[in-house]
Write a protein that holds these residues in place. Structure first.
Motif, PDB file in Angstrom:
ATOM      1  N   ILE A  48      -0.261 -30.657  -3.616  1.00  0.00           N
ATOM      2  CA  ILE A  48       1.117 -30.250  -3.934  1.00  0.00           C
ATOM      3  C   ILE A  48       1.675 -29.387  -2.806  1.00  0.00           C
ATOM      4  O   ILE A  48       2.837 -29.523  -2.412  1.00  0.00           O
ATOM      5  CB  ILE A  48       1.189 -29.533  -5.291  1.00  0.00           C
ATOM      6  CG1 ILE A  48       0.837 -30.510  -6.419  1.00  0.00           C
ATOM      7  CG2 ILE A  48       2.573 -28.926  -5.517  1.00  0.00           C
ATOM      8  CD1 ILE A  48       0.873 -29.910  -7.804  1.00  0.00           C
ATOM      9  N   ASN A  50      -1.076 -33.028 -17.016  1.00  0.00           N
ATOM     10  CA  ASN A  50      -1.439 -31.639 -16.727  1.00  0.00           C
ATOM     11  C   ASN A  50      -2.758 -31.563 -15.959  1.00  0.00           C
ATOM     12  O   ASN A  50      -2.914 -30.776 -15.015  1.00  0.00           O
ATOM     13  CB  ASN A  50      -1.538 -30.825 -18.016  1.00  0.00           C
ATOM     14  CG  ASN A  50      -0.175 -30.405 -18.536  1.00  0.00           C
ATOM     15  OD1 ASN A  50       0.794 -30.368 -17.792  1.00  0.00           O
ATOM     16  ND2 ASN A  50      -0.092 -30.093 -19.815  1.00  0.00           N
ATOM     17  N   LEU A 100      -2.090 -32.704 -12.396  1.00  0.00           N
ATOM     18  CA  LEU A 100      -1.361 -31.691 -11.632  1.00  0.00           C
ATOM     19  C   LEU A 100      -2.289 -30.564 -11.197  1.00  0.00           C
ATOM     20  O   LEU A 100      -2.195 -30.078 -10.060  1.00  0.00           O
ATOM     21  CB  LEU A 100      -0.205 -31.121 -12.466  1.00  0.00           C
ATOM     22  CG  LEU A 100       0.992 -32.044 -12.690  1.00  0.00           C
ATOM     23  CD1 LEU A 100       1.989 -31.388 -13.645  1.00  0.00           C
ATOM     24  CD2 LEU A 100       1.682 -32.400 -11.380  1.00  0.00           C
ATOM     25  N   LYS A 101      -3.183 -30.145 -12.085  1.00  0.00           N
ATOM     26  CA  LYS A 101      -4.125 -29.072 -11.728  1.00  0.00           C
ATOM     27  C   LYS A 101      -5.057 -29.523 -10.603  1.00  0.00           C
ATOM     28  O   LYS A 101      -5.303 -28.761  -9.657  1.00  0.00           O
ATOM     29  CB  LYS A 101      -4.953 -28.657 -12.950  1.00  0.00           C
ATOM     30  CG  LYS A 101      -5.880 -27.463 -12.671  1.00  0.00           C
ATOM     31  CD  LYS A 101      -6.653 -27.045 -13.884  1.00  0.00           C
ATOM     32  CE  LYS A 101      -7.433 -25.761 -13.592  1.00  0.00           C
ATOM     33  NZ  LYS A 101      -8.302 -25.854 -12.398  1.00  0.00           N
ATOM     34  N   ALA A 131      -3.115 -29.592  -7.381  1.00  0.00           N
ATOM     35  CA  ALA A 131      -2.875 -28.230  -6.883  1.00  0.00           C
ATOM     36  C   ALA A 131      -4.149 -27.661  -6.276  1.00  0.00           C
ATOM     37  O   ALA A 131      -4.118 -27.061  -5.187  1.00  0.00           O
ATOM     38  CB  ALA A 131      -2.370 -27.343  -8.018  1.00  0.00           C
ATOM     39  N   SER A 156       5.278 -31.234 -19.113  1.00  0.00           N
ATOM     40  CA  SER A 156       4.023 -30.847 -18.477  1.00  0.00           C
ATOM     41  C   SER A 156       4.094 -29.388 -18.045  1.00  0.00           C
ATOM     42  O   SER A 156       5.128 -28.724 -18.193  1.00  0.00           O
ATOM     43  CB  SER A 156       3.785 -31.716 -17.233  1.00  0.00           C
ATOM     44  OG  SER A 156       4.714 -31.358 -16.195  1.00  0.00           O
ATOM     45  N   LYS A 171       4.422 -26.558 -15.123  1.00  0.00           N
ATOM     46  CA  LYS A 171       5.358 -26.565 -13.998  1.00  0.00           C
ATOM     47  C   LYS A 171       4.657 -26.994 -12.712  1.00  0.00           C
ATOM     48  O   LYS A 171       3.461 -26.767 -12.530  1.00  0.00           O
ATOM     49  CB  LYS A 171       6.002 -25.192 -13.816  1.00  0.00           C
ATOM     50  CG  LYS A 171       5.062 -24.069 -13.405  1.00  0.00           C
ATOM     51  CD  LYS A 171       5.821 -22.756 -13.320  1.00  0.00           C
ATOM     52  CE  LYS A 171       4.898 -21.602 -12.956  1.00  0.00           C
ATOM     53  NZ  LYS A 171       5.618 -20.308 -12.906  1.00  0.00           N
ATOM     54  N   TYR A 172       5.423 -27.622 -11.818  1.00  0.00           N
ATOM     55  CA  TYR A 172       4.865 -28.031 -10.537  1.00  0.00           C
ATOM     56  C   TYR A 172       5.661 -27.491  -9.352  1.00  0.00           C
ATOM     57  O   TYR A 172       5.239 -27.626  -8.205  1.00  0.00           O
ATOM     58  CB  TYR A 172       4.756 -29.559 -10.446  1.00  0.00           C
ATOM     59  CG  TYR A 172       6.071 -30.310 -10.483  1.00  0.00           C
ATOM     60  CD1 TYR A 172       6.837 -30.494  -9.335  1.00  0.00           C
ATOM     61  CD2 TYR A 172       6.548 -30.856 -11.667  1.00  0.00           C
ATOM     62  CE1 TYR A 172       8.034 -31.182  -9.362  1.00  0.00           C
ATOM     63  CE2 TYR A 172       7.740 -31.562 -11.710  1.00  0.00           C
ATOM     64  CZ  TYR A 172       8.479 -31.721 -10.557  1.00  0.00           C
ATOM     65  OH  TYR A 172       9.673 -32.404 -10.598  1.00  0.00           O
ATOM     66  N   ASN A 173       6.822 -26.863  -9.620  1.00  0.00           N
ATOM     67  CA  ASN A 173       7.625 -26.301  -8.534  1.00  0.00           C
ATOM     68  C   ASN A 173       8.605 -25.294  -9.111  1.00  0.00           C
ATOM     69  O   ASN A 173       9.108 -25.474 -10.217  1.00  0.00           O
ATOM     70  CB  ASN A 173       8.386 -27.406  -7.803  1.00  0.00           C
ATOM     71  CG  ASN A 173       9.274 -26.876  -6.691  1.00  0.00           C
ATOM     72  OD1 ASN A 173      10.473 -26.726  -6.881  1.00  0.00           O
ATOM     73  ND2 ASN A 173       8.706 -26.567  -5.545  1.00  0.00           N
ATOM     74  N   LEU A 224       4.910 -37.138  -5.562  1.00  0.00           N
ATOM     75  CA  LEU A 224       4.071 -36.441  -6.545  1.00  0.00           C
ATOM     76  C   LEU A 224       3.695 -37.355  -7.703  1.00  0.00           C
ATOM     77  O   LEU A 224       2.531 -37.424  -8.102  1.00  0.00           O
ATOM     78  CB  LEU A 224       4.787 -35.197  -7.061  1.00  0.00           C
ATOM     79  CG  LEU A 224       4.034 -34.415  -8.150  1.00  0.00           C
ATOM     80  CD1 LEU A 224       2.695 -33.902  -7.614  1.00  0.00           C
ATOM     81  CD2 LEU A 224       4.875 -33.254  -8.674  1.00  0.00           C
TER      82      LEU A 224
END
Length: 265
Positions: A254, A242, A245-246, A249, A124, A126-128, A73
């Motif tokens: 992800i 951030n 990550l968006k 996703a 950041s 959340k990612y999980n 990631l």
């Protein structure tokens, strides 16, 4: 005659000087173009604790590199923001101090934000998200939290599981013992120095898949537990991460990593 000779020599000198100038300009142009297309990426130092499979760990049978969900990631995040992520192995309870001291720029290590951490670093989005479980030996007779009364519960130092373990221990009259790394908890449990350990379900799965003597059951009252990437307080990296990550996703990247590393097969 002398004038003709003089003019001839003058022409030759001018020609030589012009040629030298042309060579100099070409060399200068060559040097000025040398960096084009070879600009090096900015390197960010990433802190992680490589004892947390499948998020970050070393598979000795395959090599010495740290691998896992978090590692894949953070590399994708690096690609998105145009930097190279250089991963360093650090004990979990030293990660936040290392970030504060500027020894690393980013921390990704299955870390959950809490009030104490949020006072000194930024997180950041959340990612999980996961749940917490007790991991025990199959022949231990421990099937529920009440069975842990008078027992020793292992947790990782400075983790969300440490706070959860202390809370549960007060309720059922158990003892909590901290360890630096997760494998130490499993090892001490197998040698009967501990009776149980609290870990998250994804981590427990890795041990259950490779050790038929172990089993797990969920913690009765689940705290909200999600993972986030930590950066120095006030760092502009937070917004960049951030955004990355968006995008990851939205692109389903992800989800692909979750299927690769976390999905029960």
């Amino acid at each position: 005659m002398k004038n003709k000779i003089f003019m001839l020599m003058l022409v030759l000198v001018i020609g030589v000087l012009a040629a030298c100038g042309a060579k100099s300009n070409k060399a200068s142009d060559k040097n000025s173009n040398a960096g084009e297309g070879t600009e090096q990426k900015q390197v960010l130092k990433v802190g992680t604790s490589s004892d947390y499979a499948p998020f970050e760990y070393v598979d000795a049978a395959k090599g010495e590199d740290i691998i896992g969900f978090d590692i894949d990631l953070i590399k994708l995040v690096g690609d998105k923001i145009g930097v190279e992520m250089q991963v360093q192995d650090i004990d979990f309870n030293s990660l936040v101090p290392a970030l504060q001291a500027g020894k690393v720029d980013v921390v990704i290590s299955g870390m959950s934000p809490d009030k104490d951490r949020e006072k000194v670093v930024d997180f950041s989005n959340k990612y999980n998200q996961t749940e917490q479980v007790f991991i025990v030996k199959k022949n231990s007779g421990i099937k529920k939290e009440a069975d842990l009364a008078g027992k020793k519960i292992g947790v990782q130092n400075a983790s969300i599981q440490e706070k959860l373990g202390n809370k549960i221990a007060k309720e059922i009259d158990a003892t909590v013992e901290g360890r630096t790394r997760i494998p130490e908890i499993i090892q001490d449990m197998m040698s009967k120095r501990l009776d149980a350990g609290i870990v998250e379900s994804g981590v427990a799965k890795g041990y259950l898949d490779t050790n038929e003597k172990l089993e797990a059951f969920p913690v009765k009252e689940q705290p909200e537990d999600f993972k986030a990437i930590a950066v120095q307080k006030g760092s502009d990296l937070k917004d960049k991460i951030n955004k990355a990550l968006k995008e990851l996703a939205d692109e389903g990247k992800i989800k692909e990593l979750e299927d690769k590393w976390l999905k029960v097969k």
